[in-house]
Design an enzyme around this catalytic site. Structure first.
Site, PDB file in Angstrom:
ATOM      1  N   GLY A  79       0.846  -1.195   0.000  1.00  0.00           N
ATOM      2  CA  GLY A  79       0.000   0.000   0.000  1.00  0.00           C
ATOM      3  C   GLY A  79       0.877   1.239   0.000  1.00  0.00           C
ATOM      4  O   GLY A  79       2.042   1.190   0.399  1.00  0.00           O
ATOM      5  N   GLY A 138      -0.589  -4.880   0.611  1.00  0.00           N
ATOM      6  CA  GLY A 138      -1.729  -4.452  -0.209  1.00  0.00           C
ATOM      7  C   GLY A 138      -1.860  -5.255  -1.500  1.00  0.00           C
ATOM      8  O   GLY A 138      -2.968  -5.449  -2.013  1.00  0.00           O
ATOM      9  N   GLU A 152       4.361  -6.778   7.280  1.00  0.00           N
ATOM     10  CA  GLU A 152       3.884  -5.669   8.118  1.00  0.00           C
ATOM     11  C   GLU A 152       4.555  -5.568   9.483  1.00  0.00           C
ATOM     12  O   GLU A 152       4.737  -4.465  10.005  1.00  0.00           O
ATOM     13  CB  GLU A 152       2.364  -5.758   8.303  1.00  0.00           C
ATOM     14  CG  GLU A 152       1.550  -5.463   7.053  1.00  0.00           C
ATOM     15  CD  GLU A 152       1.458  -6.641   6.090  1.00  0.00           C
ATOM     16  OE1 GLU A 152       2.025  -7.708   6.418  1.00  0.00           O
ATOM     17  OE2 GLU A 152       0.851  -6.497   5.024  1.00  0.00           O
ATOM     18  N   ASP A 183      -2.526  -7.403   7.210  1.00  0.00           N
ATOM     19  CA  ASP A 183      -3.915  -6.956   7.063  1.00  0.00           C
ATOM     20  C   ASP A 183      -4.384  -7.254   5.645  1.00  0.00           C
ATOM     21  O   ASP A 183      -3.914  -8.218   5.046  1.00  0.00           O
ATOM     22  CB  ASP A 183      -4.051  -5.464   7.438  1.00  0.00           C
ATOM     23  CG  ASP A 183      -3.380  -4.533   6.441  1.00  0.00           C
ATOM     24  OD1 ASP A 183      -2.386  -4.951   5.805  1.00  0.00           O
ATOM     25  OD2 ASP A 183      -3.849  -3.401   6.283  1.00  0.00           O
ATOM     26  N   THR A 239     -31.077  26.924 -14.469  1.00  0.00           N
ATOM     27  CA  THR A 239     -31.661  26.878 -15.803  1.00  0.00           C
ATOM     28  C   THR A 239     -30.870  27.849 -16.665  1.00  0.00           C
ATOM     29  O   THR A 239     -30.851  29.051 -16.368  1.00  0.00           O
ATOM     30  CB  THR A 239     -33.133  27.300 -15.762  1.00  0.00           C
ATOM     31  OG1 THR A 239     -33.791  26.488 -14.801  1.00  0.00           O
ATOM     32  CG2 THR A 239     -33.778  27.117 -17.124  1.00  0.00           C
ATOM     33  N   LYS A 253     -37.459  34.400 -18.051  1.00  0.00           N
ATOM     34  CA  LYS A 253     -36.127  33.933 -18.462  1.00  0.00           C
ATOM     35  C   LYS A 253     -36.233  32.604 -19.217  1.00  0.00           C
ATOM     36  O   LYS A 253     -35.662  32.421 -20.286  1.00  0.00           O
ATOM     37  CB  LYS A 253     -35.263  33.771 -17.207  1.00  0.00           C
ATOM     38  CG  LYS A 253     -33.944  33.098 -17.447  1.00  0.00           C
ATOM     39  CD  LYS A 253     -33.259  32.789 -16.127  1.00  0.00           C
ATOM     40  CE  LYS A 253     -32.589  31.448 -16.196  1.00  0.00           C
ATOM     41  NZ  LYS A 253     -31.989  31.035 -14.964  1.00  0.00           N
TER      42      LYS A 253
HETATM   43  P1  NAD Z   1     -31.925  33.128  -6.650  1.00  0.00           P
HETATM   44  O1  NAD Z   1     -31.696  34.440  -7.297  1.00  0.00           O
HETATM   45  O2  NAD Z   1     -32.769  33.086  -5.415  1.00  0.00           O
HETATM   46  O3  NAD Z   1     -30.535  32.425  -6.314  1.00  0.00           O
HETATM   47  C1  NAD Z   1     -29.375  32.569  -7.064  1.00  0.00           C
HETATM   48  C2  NAD Z   1     -28.249  32.769  -6.083  1.00  0.00           C
HETATM   49  O4  NAD Z   1     -27.026  32.806  -6.786  1.00  0.00           O
HETATM   50  C3  NAD Z   1     -28.340  34.092  -5.320  1.00  0.00           C
HETATM   51  O5  NAD Z   1     -28.345  33.835  -3.921  1.00  0.00           O
HETATM   52  C4  NAD Z   1     -27.090  34.848  -5.743  1.00  0.00           C
HETATM   53  O6  NAD Z   1     -26.539  35.646  -4.706  1.00  0.00           O
HETATM   54  C5  NAD Z   1     -26.174  33.733  -6.134  1.00  0.00           C
HETATM   55  N1  NAD Z   1     -25.099  34.137  -7.021  1.00  0.00           N
HETATM   56  C6  NAD Z   1     -25.151  34.979  -8.070  1.00  0.00           C
HETATM   57  N2  NAD Z   1     -23.939  35.074  -8.639  1.00  0.00           N
HETATM   58  C7  NAD Z   1     -23.113  34.294  -7.945  1.00  0.00           C
HETATM   59  C8  NAD Z   1     -21.744  33.972  -8.045  1.00  0.00           C
HETATM   60  N3  NAD Z   1     -20.985  34.489  -8.993  1.00  0.00           N
HETATM   61  N4  NAD Z   1     -21.228  33.113  -7.158  1.00  0.00           N
HETATM   62  C9  NAD Z   1     -21.989  32.576  -6.187  1.00  0.00           C
HETATM   63  N5  NAD Z   1     -23.299  32.847  -6.039  1.00  0.00           N
HETATM   64  C10 NAD Z   1     -23.844  33.685  -6.913  1.00  0.00           C
HETATM   65  O7  NAD Z   1     -32.544  32.186  -7.767  1.00  0.00           O
HETATM   66  P2  NAD Z   1     -33.276  30.794  -7.551  1.00  0.00           P
HETATM   67  O8  NAD Z   1     -34.711  30.975  -7.516  1.00  0.00           O
HETATM   68  O9  NAD Z   1     -32.606  30.044  -6.459  1.00  0.00           O
HETATM   69  O10 NAD Z   1     -32.949  30.104  -8.948  1.00  0.00           O
HETATM   70  C11 NAD Z   1     -31.676  29.577  -9.242  1.00  0.00           C
HETATM   71  C12 NAD Z   1     -31.724  28.880 -10.580  1.00  0.00           C
HETATM   72  O11 NAD Z   1     -32.722  27.869 -10.530  1.00  0.00           O
HETATM   73  C13 NAD Z   1     -32.068  29.755 -11.751  1.00  0.00           C
HETATM   74  O12 NAD Z   1     -31.301  29.378 -12.853  1.00  0.00           O
HETATM   75  C14 NAD Z   1     -33.548  29.478 -11.973  1.00  0.00           C
HETATM   76  O13 NAD Z   1     -33.916  29.699 -13.312  1.00  0.00           O
HETATM   77  C15 NAD Z   1     -33.627  28.035 -11.604  1.00  0.00           C
HETATM   78  N6  NAD Z   1     -34.941  27.601 -11.127  1.00  0.00           N
HETATM   79  C16 NAD Z   1     -35.636  28.317 -10.204  1.00  0.00           C
HETATM   80  C17 NAD Z   1     -36.863  27.860  -9.770  1.00  0.00           C
HETATM   81  C18 NAD Z   1     -37.661  28.613  -8.751  1.00  0.00           C
HETATM   82  O14 NAD Z   1     -38.822  28.264  -8.543  1.00  0.00           O
HETATM   83  N7  NAD Z   1     -37.094  29.607  -8.093  1.00  0.00           N
HETATM   84  C19 NAD Z   1     -37.382  26.678 -10.280  1.00  0.00           C
HETATM   85  C20 NAD Z   1     -36.642  25.940 -11.178  1.00  0.00           C
HETATM   86  C21 NAD Z   1     -35.414  26.427 -11.603  1.00  0.00           C
END
Ligand code: NAD
Length: 638
Positions: free
Chosen positions: A64, A113, A136, A144, A435, A585
């Site tokens: 090992g 090992g 060992e 072991d 997304t 979006k």
């Molecule tokens: P949100 O705005 O609440 O959260 C995004 C977070 O990312 C924020 O807290 C922000 O401070 C942080 N952030 C931004 N830039 C950053 C960086 N460079 N480094 C680290 N953190 C950073 O949005 P959410 O509702 O949580 O949605 C997040 C993703 O999920 C989106 O892409 C959205 O389209 C998708 N989504 C949201 C929902 C919903 O119901 N809210 C449902 C499905 C998908």
């Protein structure tokens, strides 16, 4: 991985150790890679058997990789070594109990090992250069990796002799002692592997075997039995002293170099294990009692220091040879209680979670609640229950097995990926759950793969309620291997994960789904507004539609009418939930994709236009996307 190669060839799964310069010493990553390969091939009907071999003339595997254990152990970190041993022993048991034949081809040195890797499988092959041993006790440890299992079953007192002196077994001895099954000259191995790959029939191994060379140890067996038959270490030392012959003198010299506590514990282990109820698991479990304690209470660190680090070959053992306290031995072998070796895989992962917003925070909290270690980072400084925050994104991802991002859009994802990919450990998986547009998803996946990482785009559906309750649906794109690694995490954060195809396929599924969602939410809201004007009670409308052909998720699960149906953002003043701007979006992403794919999406287009109006020129910004209902309520036809 450069330390070993894993591939299938014809009917065989073929694992080759490829670090001959290090005598193919077994690292932690190699152990895990072997285990993953066994897991993958277990139910793969195309793989009939596994072959394990190694590059180089000198060694199959000389042991090992203990340098890291020494470094961590001397720094007071006992967990690294304990985890290494636990995971390695689980792999050893898996090799021994594997439901398909495994052939090991052990040339040159096979020690420690290496015995764990090649010495428990169904077809163990040796050749003229084979030198097998369990050394060992020389470094303050005990045999072991399941070695005690073979030693306890060796003829007469050969196990005690081999365990205490680390005597090297040639091919005849290895077969006599139970460390190997077949002798096949090494120049016949390539043809044997070809044959196994072509036929998948392991009978070829026995057919290729030749009569084993003589075993000098078999000839010495009566002497070994007499000299190594005593109860404790002191009995053996006395017998060797008294004998005075050449064989005894040589053995005594070795014993006087080795760690007294290790030898006393090894003897006791072999004695306790020997018997009809012995299994590999029982042996491994007993060995682990010692491994768990050896750095703290044994001579292991001192043994490595003297042999490998300072190379002074002058270890200061804890006890003298003639005074190892019986209590020290029994304390090493005491049951471990809750720390007992488990053969269940430890599935705990180190996870980094970047983006702890409305969705990310509850998702990260659910992973932590399930027992994973989660380090989070969000530029807004948000945190989540059970999650430790890091100061920067690169700091959060260092050492993580999986990095999850949940960010607002593709541009931010690309910027975060630039930061974190160089800081991620090789082989780790980047899972983006945001997304984003398909192009960004594919670009980030390519960048990750080019850096030796795995990537999955895994957007979600189910909103913040799904994130909180762990009922999201994941739509994933990426390789099957990457998806399989992330799947247990999807199962915690959601109720369904669909592997949709290659990179980008998850985002494609997501935007198609959300185009339907946007369109149906508008249809549901305008239908409620129409029902109002027709004097139809909203509850009645819900009762009918939710069980009729107009039903949908937006009606049944996320009803936009306050006080009607299950609780939804409508019951909370239309606070998101899923914000209207996020819906916009997604609709824009869908129309962007429809544009580039030349798809006709008139309803999606109209929905995007309506949400644009709602968010940009009406009061929709900051509202839940179901706030379309009050919007329609206020309007007439003109
Ligand atoms: P949100 O705005 O609440 O959260 C995004 C977070 O990312 C924020 O807290 C922000 O401070 C942080 N952030 C931004 N830039 C950053 C960086 N460079 N480094 C680290 N953190 C950073 O949005 P959410 O509702 O949580 O949605 C997040 C993703 O999920 C989106 O892409 C959205 O389209 C998708 N989504 C949201 C929902 C919903 O119901 N809210 C449902 C499905 C998908």
């Amino acid at each position: 991985m450069s330390e070993l190669t894993i591939r299938t060839r014809g009917r065989i799964g073929h694992i080759t150790l490829t670090r001959p310069k290090a005598l193919n010493a077994l690292s932690y990553d190699m152990c895990m890679a072997v285990e993953r390969a066994m897991d993958a091939w277990r139910d793969d009907a195309s793989v009939a058997l596994i072959v394990i071999d190694a590059e180089g003339e000198k060694a199959f595997c000389a042991g090992g990789d203990i340098a890291e254990m020494y470094a961590t152990g001397t720094a007071g970190n006992l967990d690294y070594g304990r985890k290494f041993w636990r995971d390695e022993y689980r792999m050893n048991a898996k090799l021994a109990e594997y439901p398909k034949p495994i052939v090991s081809l052990m040339q040159g040195f096979t020690m420690g090992g290496g015995v764990g890797l090649g010495g428990h499988v169904s077809h163990r092959v040796v050749c003229d250069s084979s030198q097998i041993s369990m050394p060992e006790c020389g470094i303050g440890f005990v045999p072991d990796v399941g070695g005690s299992y073979i030693l306890a079953r060796a003829p007469g007192r050969l196990g005690e002799y081999l365990g205490l002196t680390a005597a090297r077994m040639g091919p005849g001895d290895a077969i006599h002692a139970g460390f190997a099954d077949h002798y096949i000259p090494q120049d016949k191995w390539p043809a044997l592997i070809d044959q196994l790959a072509a036929s998948g029939d392991v009978a070829a191994v026995a057919l290729a075997a030749q009569p084993a060379p003589d075993s000098p140890m078999a000839a010495q067996q009566p002497e070994i039995d007499a000299l190594f038959g005593g109860e404790g270490l002191q009995d053996l030392l006395n017998a060797l002293h008294t004998d005075g012959g050449e064989f005894a003198a040589k053995a005594l010299k070795t014993l006087m170099r080795n760690a007294p506590l290790s030898m006393a514990v090894t003897l006791e282990m072999i004695h306790r294990l020997r018997g009809p109820s012995l299994t590999i698991r029982k042996a491994l479990e007993m060995e682990y009692r010692v491994s768990h304690r050896i750095m703290e209470h044994g001579d292991f660190l001192e043994g490595i220091r003297a042999a490998i680090i300072d190379k002074d070959r002058n270890p200061k053992w804890k006890h003298a040879h003639d005074s190892v306290p019986a209590t020290a031995v029994s304390q090493m072998l005491m049951p471990l209680g809750a720390d007992k070796l488990s053969f269940e895989e430890d599935t705990t992962m180190q996870i980094a979670f970047i983006g702890l917003g409305n969705m990310g925070a509850p998702m990260a909290a659910n992973l932590a609640k399930a027992g994973h270690s989660v380090i989070g980072f969000d530029t807004a400084g948000t945190t989540a229950e059970g999650v430790t925050n890091a100061a920067t994104a690169p700091e959060a991802v260092a050492g993580a097995d999986v990095v999850i991002t949940m960010l607002p859009n593709g541009a931010i994802l690309r910027a975060v990926a630039e930061q974190v990919i160089p800081a991620m450990k090789p082989g780790a998986v980047l899972v983006d759950c945001s997304t984003v547009d398909v192009d960004s998803a594919r670009a980030v996946a390519e960048q990750a793969q080019a850096a030796g990482l795995k990537a999955v785009d895994a957007p979600v559906s189910g909103g913040t309620g799904g994130a909180i309750n762990g009922t999201l649906t994941f739509m994933a794109g990426g390789t099957t291997e990457a998806f399989q690694i992330a799947k247990p995490l999807f199962d915690i954060m959601g109720q369904k994960a669909v592997h949709c195809g290659d990179s980008g396929a998850g985002q494609a599924a997501k935007i198609c789904n959300n185009m339907i969602l946007g369109v149906t939410m508008i249809a549901t809201c305008e239908a409620f507004a129409l029902a109002d004007k027709l004097g139809l009670d909203r509850q009645k409308m819900f009762d009918v539609v939710s069980t009729s052909s107009g039903y949908s998720w937006t009606m049944n699960a996320y009803c936009p009418a306050p006080g009607v149906g299950p609780t939804s953002p409508a019951d909370n003043g239309y606070k998101p939930g899923f914000a209207a701007e996020l819906m916009l979006k997604d609709l824009r992403l869908s129309q962007q994709a429809a544009e580039s794919a030349d798809a006709d999406t008139p309803m999606g287009q109209l929905a995007a236009a309506l949400y644009t109006q709602f968010v940009e020129t009406e009061d929709g910004k900051g509202m839940d996307f179901s706030a379309m209902l009050p919007r329609f309520e206020k309007r007439g036809r003109g």
